[in-house]
Structures are given as structure tokens and as C-alpha cells.
Design an enzyme around this catalytic site. Structure first.
Site, PDB file in Angstrom:
ATOM      1  N   ASP A  11       0.556  -6.224  -7.798  1.00  0.00           N
ATOM      2  CA  ASP A  11       0.023  -5.321  -8.641  1.00  0.00           C
ATOM      3  C   ASP A  11      -0.672  -3.968  -8.112  1.00  0.00           C
ATOM      4  OD1 ASP A  11      -3.077  -7.191  -7.493  1.00  0.00           O
ATOM      5  OD2 ASP A  11      -1.505  -6.698  -6.237  1.00  0.00           O
ATOM      6  N   ASP A  16      -1.028  -0.841  -2.878  1.00  0.00           N
ATOM      7  CA  ASP A  16       0.390  -1.658  -3.610  1.00  0.00           C
ATOM      8  C   ASP A  16       1.006  -0.176  -3.398  1.00  0.00           C
ATOM      9  OD1 ASP A  16      -1.905  -3.242  -5.107  1.00  0.00           O
ATOM     10  OD2 ASP A  16      -0.090  -4.730  -4.941  1.00  0.00           O
ATOM     11  N   ASN A  38      -4.857  -6.987  -8.855  1.00  0.00           N
ATOM     12  CA  ASN A  38      -6.117  -6.447  -9.036  1.00  0.00           C
ATOM     13  C   ASN A  38      -7.000  -5.299 -10.492  1.00  0.00           C
ATOM     14  OD1 ASN A  38      -5.963  -5.617  -6.210  1.00  0.00           O
ATOM     15  ND2 ASN A  38      -4.378  -4.501  -6.399  1.00  0.00           N
ATOM     16  N   THR A 119       2.666  -8.173  -2.328  1.00  0.00           N
ATOM     17  CA  THR A 119       1.558  -7.874  -1.750  1.00  0.00           C
ATOM     18  C   THR A 119       0.790  -8.512  -3.708  1.00  0.00           C
ATOM     19  OG1 THR A 119       2.139  -5.713  -3.608  1.00  0.00           O
ATOM     20  CG2 THR A 119       3.097  -5.732  -1.264  1.00  0.00           C
ATOM     21  N   PHE A 160      -7.847 -12.215  -1.263  1.00  0.00           N
ATOM     22  CA  PHE A 160      -7.513 -12.499  -2.703  1.00  0.00           C
ATOM     23  C   PHE A 160      -6.451 -12.735  -3.952  1.00  0.00           C
ATOM     24  CE2 PHE A 160      -8.947 -10.617  -6.933  1.00  0.00           C
ATOM     25  CZ  PHE A 160      -7.310  -9.999  -7.569  1.00  0.00           C
ATOM     26  N   ASN A 161      -5.248 -11.987  -2.973  1.00  0.00           N
ATOM     27  CA  ASN A 161      -4.166 -12.725  -3.799  1.00  0.00           C
ATOM     28  C   ASN A 161      -3.501 -14.031  -3.936  1.00  0.00           C
ATOM     29  OD1 ASN A 161      -3.231 -10.293  -4.104  1.00  0.00           O
ATOM     30  ND2 ASN A 161      -2.222  -9.562  -1.574  1.00  0.00           N
ATOM     31  N   HIS A 235      -3.179  -2.669   3.986  1.00  0.00           N
ATOM     32  CA  HIS A 235      -2.949  -4.165   3.776  1.00  0.00           C
ATOM     33  C   HIS A 235      -1.466  -4.139   3.245  1.00  0.00           C
ATOM     34  CE1 HIS A 235      -7.299  -6.181   3.151  1.00  0.00           C
ATOM     35  NE2 HIS A 235      -6.974  -5.207   2.381  1.00  0.00           N
ATOM     36  N   ASP A 236      -1.175  -4.393   2.216  1.00  0.00           N
ATOM     37  CA  ASP A 236       0.242  -3.945   1.545  1.00  0.00           C
ATOM     38  C   ASP A 236       1.360  -3.272   2.453  1.00  0.00           C
ATOM     39  OD1 ASP A 236      -0.879  -4.109  -2.022  1.00  0.00           O
ATOM     40  OD2 ASP A 236      -1.027  -6.045  -0.339  1.00  0.00           O
TER      41      ASP A 236
HETATM   42  O1  RIB Z   1      -7.039  -9.186   0.117  1.00  0.00           O
HETATM   43  C1  RIB Z   1      -5.920  -8.352  -0.170  1.00  0.00           C
HETATM   44  C2  RIB Z   1      -4.966  -7.456  -1.483  1.00  0.00           C
HETATM   45  O2  RIB Z   1      -5.799  -8.389  -2.406  1.00  0.00           O
HETATM   46  C3  RIB Z   1      -3.902  -6.798  -1.679  1.00  0.00           C
HETATM   47  O3  RIB Z   1      -2.837  -7.235  -1.596  1.00  0.00           O
HETATM   48  C4  RIB Z   1      -4.024  -5.734  -2.712  1.00  0.00           C
HETATM   49  O4  RIB Z   1      -4.125  -5.070  -3.370  1.00  0.00           O
HETATM   50  C5  RIB Z   1      -5.327  -6.958  -3.225  1.00  0.00           C
HETATM   51  O5  RIB Z   1      -4.270  -7.338  -4.718  1.00  0.00           O
HETATM   52 CA    CA Z   2      -1.837  -6.039  -4.065  1.00  0.00          CA
END
Ligand code: RIB
Ligand code: CA
Length: 306
Positions: A11, A16, A38, A119, A160-161, A235-236
């Protein structure tokens, strides 16, 4: 060793975007699918096409779910902005997405040698599992950036994901697929800072200037939300690099369940790390450490080679 075959479901999203660049450099990237997260799926798809154009990936980019299995999409525009890539001026899109729909593409593209790098919210992955009961067992595995063994980000307990589509996450974590989960407990140790942003910018090529502006916007956004300003967790890239450079990550097998009903905990990954936990119940390898300096070196190397 041959580069591992991967498909990225994402996303984009600043981090990403970086994961796509890294995948093109270090993996055998077979396809990119996009999902709302996102930002809208229209934006994540456009952004994935921009990333593909920037790193020379000419394979399929296929759009997917516009929202979670239940309820309405909730975007993370407070981090990634209305475009999903706020910060740099977005370049012209030099290619469009392919025809088709993400879950169908995942079913066709993910064979026994393929790692699926997830991701974003897991909606497309869950739809593929629902549509093809053999999907989960067929592919090499699913490397998920999501969840946490400790605190959340979008809520005190949820990352979040997972939070954006907990029903989808529950389907994935109960699918029997070989799972690797890299959560906030690790990604928050892989931090870009202003000196790193400056190093990237000093490469002084169009892609490096774009990546530098992307990273600067990411650090700025995180600095507004953090007790520790001046840093942003990437993160990703961790979910991708765990597959291309497995020695960079330490993990433990553990049972991971997704909370669906808690008033304060919906979207939480409940990771059983108890000493007495029944290890035979484990459904995922859960990342517990990362060589963050090496991750950043690989990111710098990737941008410098564009
Ligand atoms: O919490 C972090 C994740 O949420 C990452 O993948 C960021 O791109 C958002 O999608
Ligand atoms: Ca992401």
C-alpha cells in the site's frame, strides 16, 4: 544463491516504495499487487507504478481491494499524506497498472518457489486464501510486515496493517501458510535519521533526490508523532530483506492470534512468548531482532545504484 522469487502486496506508502526498490535489486520480483491502506487503492496503485518505473520493474502491477473485508477503509494519511507519498514532487507515471484483480493474480503468480511479501493490510491475501483453498500451502511462505510483540501504533495495542483489516489478518494467520511476521517491536529498531537522509540526498541523482525527499517527509511525519523526534522506522523493507538477506533477522516460532473483538485491543497480534508456550502450536516465525545498520546499508546501496 539465486535471488528469491517474490511478489509484493503493498500500500505505497513511503516505506512500501522503498521495499519495491529493494525487491527489484535483491529479489526476483515477479509482480506487485496493491491494496487500500496508507491511502486509496487508486493512489497505492499509481504509487506502485511510480516505484516500478523508478527501479525499472516492467512486470505486472495489479490493483486489489479498495477496503477491508468488513467495514470502510481507514487510511494512514496522517503519516503518508493525501497522495500516499507526500513530500517529494511526484514524477510523471510512465506506466499503468495491468488488467486483472490482485487476489486472482496472487493465486496465479505465487508458486512453490514464491515468497509473498505483504506490507499493507492483508485483504488481498485473505481473498486469495478464500478463493483457492490450496493457495496457502502452495507458496513458499508469506513475509508479513505487521503486528507487534509489544505496543501498537494506530492504537496502543494494534499495528496499522493488522488493524486496518483484522478479519483478513485472522484468515492469513489461521491459513496454515508458512508465515514470517516482522512487527513494530523490530521495525522500530530500524530507524532512518537526518544524517542518513542527507547521505542519500548527496548522491545527487534524480532517484536519490526523490528518495531523500521521501525519507525527509517520513522522518518529519514520525517526528510529529514521536517522543523521539528525528527518526522514522522503515517498516516494510524489513519484510522483504528478511527473505533476501535472512541472516539480518533473528526470530522465534510462536503462536500469533488476531484480536477481533476487544474494545481496546481489536487488531492486536496476541503473540504467545511465554516460556511454557506449546511450541507445536506456533503458526509464525516472529522477528525479534534486526541488523539495522546492514538494512540501512542495503537501502543506501539500492538508491545509489538507481
Ligand atoms: O504500521 C506500519 C505499516 O503501516 C507499514 O506497512 C506502513 O507502510 C503502513 O502500511
Ligand atoms: Ca505499508
Amino acid at each position: 544463491m539465486a535471488a528469491p522469487a517474490v511478489v509484493i502486496d503493498c500500500d505505497p506508502g513511503h516505506d512500501d516504495f522503498l521495499a519495491i526498490l529493494l525487491a527489484q535489486r535483491f529479489a526476483d520480483l515477479r509482480g506487485i499487487t496493491t491494496v487500500a491502506g496508507n491511502t486509496s487503492v487508486a493512489n497505492t496503485t499509481r504509487n506502485a507504478c511510480i516505484a516500478a518505473g523508478m527501479c525499472g520493474f516492467r512486470g505486472p502491477v495489479v490493483a486489489g481491494a479498495a477496503g477491508p473485508l468488513l467495514g470502510e477503509p481507514q487510511f494512514a494519511e496522517h503519516v503518508h499524506g493525501a497522495s500516499g507519498l507526500d513530500g517529494p514532487e511526484l514524477p510523471a507515471v510512465t506506466r499503468s497498472a495491468n488488467e486483472g484483480e490482485a487476489s486472482s493474480f496472487l493465486i496465479d503468480a505465487c508458486g512453490p518457489e514464491t515468497w509473498l511479501i505483504a506490507t499493507g493490510p492483508l485483504t488481498n491475501v485473505a481473498l486469495a486464501i478464500r478463493r483457492d483453498p490450496g493457495f496457502a500451502a502452495r507458496l513458499a511462505g508469506i513475509s508479513v510486515m505487521g503486528g507487534s510483540t509489544s505496543y501498537g501504533n494506530i492504537t496502543p495495542t494494534a499495528e496499522f496493517n493488522i488493524w486496518a483489516d483484522p478479519e483478513a489478518a485472522s484468515i492469513v494467520f489461521n491459513s496454515g501458510a508458512r508465515l514470517r511476521m516482522v512487527g513494530l517491536n523490530v521495525t522500530h529498531t530500524v530507524l532512518v535519521d537526518w544524517p542518513f537522509v542527507q547521505r542519500v540526498r548527496e548522491l545527487d541523482t534524480p532517484p536519490a533526490r526523490f528518495a531523500g525527499d521521501l525519507l525527509a517527509a517520513f522522518v518529519t511525519a514520525y517526528s510529529k508523532m514521536s517522543r523521539q523526534p528525528g527518526f522514522a522506522p522503515i517498516h516494510d523493507p524489513c519484510a522483504l530483506l528478511w527473505i533476501t538477506h535472512p541472516g539480518l533477522f533473528g526470530s522465534v516460532p510462536a503462536r500469533v492470534d488476531i484480536e477481533l473483538a476487544g474494545a481496546f485491543t481489536r487488531g492486536m497480534t496476541v503473540v504467545d512468548l511465554r516460556e511454557a508456550a506449546d511450541i507445536t502450536a506456533a503458526n509464525a516465525d516472529v522477528a525479534m531482532s534486526a541488523d539495522s545498520a546492514r538494512v540501512l546499508d542495503l537501502l543506501y546501496e539500492t538508491v545509489s545504484a538507481l
